[in-house]
Structures are given as C-alpha cells and as structure tokens.
Design a protein around this motif. Structure first.
Motif, PDB file in Angstrom:
ATOM      1  N   MET A 228      19.853   4.602 -22.580  1.00  0.00           N
ATOM      2  CA  MET A 228      18.644   5.220 -22.091  1.00  0.00           C
ATOM      3  C   MET A 228      18.887   5.706 -20.659  1.00  0.00           C
ATOM      4  N   SER A 229      18.474   6.905 -20.377  1.00  0.00           N
ATOM      5  CA  SER A 229      18.628   7.481 -19.041  1.00  0.00           C
ATOM      6  C   SER A 229      17.537   6.977 -18.111  1.00  0.00           C
ATOM      7  N   THR A 230      17.883   6.864 -16.864  1.00  0.00           N
ATOM      8  CA  THR A 230      16.878   6.516 -15.852  1.00  0.00           C
ATOM      9  C   THR A 230      16.807   7.653 -14.846  1.00  0.00           C
ATOM     10  N   TYR A 231      15.634   7.832 -14.288  1.00  0.00           N
ATOM     11  CA  TYR A 231      15.407   8.900 -13.327  1.00  0.00           C
ATOM     12  C   TYR A 231      14.790   8.308 -12.070  1.00  0.00           C
ATOM     13  N   ASN A 232      15.293   8.710 -10.930  1.00  0.00           N
ATOM     14  CA  ASN A 232      14.715   8.302  -9.662  1.00  0.00           C
ATOM     15  C   ASN A 232      13.639   9.311  -9.294  1.00  0.00           C
ATOM     16  N   LEU A 233      12.386   8.884  -9.353  1.00  0.00           N
ATOM     17  CA  LEU A 233      11.274   9.774  -9.041  1.00  0.00           C
ATOM     18  C   LEU A 233      11.008   9.874  -7.538  1.00  0.00           C
ATOM     19  N   GLY A 234      11.662   9.039  -6.752  1.00  0.00           N
ATOM     20  CA  GLY A 234      11.401   9.043  -5.320  1.00  0.00           C
ATOM     21  C   GLY A 234      10.054   8.406  -5.033  1.00  0.00           C
ATOM     22  N   LYS A 235       9.514   8.736  -3.906  1.00  0.00           N
ATOM     23  CA  LYS A 235       8.222   8.190  -3.501  1.00  0.00           C
ATOM     24  C   LYS A 235       7.121   8.965  -4.217  1.00  0.00           C
ATOM     25  N   ILE A 236       6.334   8.275  -5.039  1.00  0.00           N
ATOM     26  CA  ILE A 236       5.307   8.969  -5.821  1.00  0.00           C
ATOM     27  C   ILE A 236       3.888   8.594  -5.403  1.00  0.00           C
ATOM     28  N   GLY A 237       3.767   7.679  -4.460  1.00  0.00           N
ATOM     29  CA  GLY A 237       2.442   7.265  -4.003  1.00  0.00           C
ATOM     30  C   GLY A 237       2.393   7.184  -2.494  1.00  0.00           C
ATOM     31  N   MET A 238       1.186   7.136  -1.979  1.00  0.00           N
ATOM     32  CA  MET A 238       0.998   7.059  -0.535  1.00  0.00           C
ATOM     33  C   MET A 238       1.307   5.656  -0.025  1.00  0.00           C
ATOM     34  N   HIS A 239       1.792   5.594   1.206  1.00  0.00           N
ATOM     35  CA  HIS A 239       2.107   4.331   1.868  1.00  0.00           C
ATOM     36  C   HIS A 239       1.221   4.194   3.100  1.00  0.00           C
ATOM     37  N   LEU A 240       0.411   3.146   3.153  1.00  0.00           N
ATOM     38  CA  LEU A 240      -0.469   2.922   4.299  1.00  0.00           C
ATOM     39  C   LEU A 240       0.359   2.381   5.453  1.00  0.00           C
ATOM     40  N   ALA A 241       0.550   3.209   6.492  1.00  0.00           N
ATOM     41  CA  ALA A 241       1.451   2.883   7.597  1.00  0.00           C
ATOM     42  C   ALA A 241       0.718   2.390   8.837  1.00  0.00           C
ATOM     43  N   GLY A 242      -0.615   2.258   8.774  1.00  0.00           N
ATOM     44  CA  GLY A 242      -1.369   1.711   9.899  1.00  0.00           C
ATOM     45  C   GLY A 242      -1.685   2.737  10.978  1.00  0.00           C
ATOM     46  N   GLU A 243      -1.925   2.240  12.178  1.00  0.00           N
ATOM     47  CA  GLU A 243      -2.279   3.083  13.320  1.00  0.00           C
ATOM     48  C   GLU A 243      -1.071   3.942  13.730  1.00  0.00           C
ATOM     49  N   TYR A 244      -1.329   5.217  14.034  1.00  0.00           N
ATOM     50  CA  TYR A 244      -0.268   6.135  14.458  1.00  0.00           C
ATOM     51  C   TYR A 244       0.388   5.625  15.734  1.00  0.00           C
ATOM     52  N   GLU A 245       1.714   5.645  15.768  1.00  0.00           N
ATOM     53  CA  GLU A 245       2.476   5.238  16.944  1.00  0.00           C
ATOM     54  C   GLU A 245       3.442   6.347  17.339  1.00  0.00           C
ATOM     55  N   THR A 246       3.351   6.812  18.585  1.00  0.00           N
ATOM     56  CA  THR A 246       4.304   7.792  19.092  1.00  0.00           C
ATOM     57  C   THR A 246       5.693   7.179  19.056  1.00  0.00           C
TER      58      THR A 246
END
Length: 75
Positions: free
Chosen positions: A1-19
C-alpha cells in the motif's frame, strides 16, 4: 500500500504573535484581540503584511486606533 505525505493540513494555534519568531503556513496567532493565519512561512513580517498574513477575526480601523471585534447576531 502506498503512503502519501499530505504535509500540514490543519491550522496550528501558535499563541500571541512574537517578533523574531519563525511561523509556518497555517500557524494562527493573536494580537490586540485579532487572530491571523500565516499564508506562508515567515519571520519578522508585520501582521498587516497581506502577502504573509490573513486576518481571521476582528478588524483594525486603519488609523492606528483601537482594534474592534466583529460579532454576528442571530435574529
């Protein structure tokens, strides 16, 4: 069976923006009551730079004033 890397498919909550922090595509950050999602990998890009960030919720008045939040009323 083949596998496929779909990469990032959903949002990631990264918190408060940091410069200086590196963000990946689909990272979600908050700042001044607003939420933004990264359109592409970036670092030190202003949240107002629409090439890198998409406003998800809230809005800025564009004149350096207070950030307002949006609300939906169900009638």
């Amino acid at each position: 069976m083949s596998t496929y890397n779909l990469g990032k498919i959903g949002m990631h909550l990264a918190g408060e923006y940091e410069t200086g922090k590196e963000y990946e595509k689909l990272d979600v950050v908050t700042s001044n009551g607003c939420s933004y999602v990264a359109k592409q990998k970036n670092q030190n890009k202003a949240l107002t730079n629409e090439d890198y960030w998409q406003l998800m919720s809230g809005y800025e008045d564009g004149n350096g004033g207070e950030v307002q939040t949006l609300s939906l009323n169900s009638a």
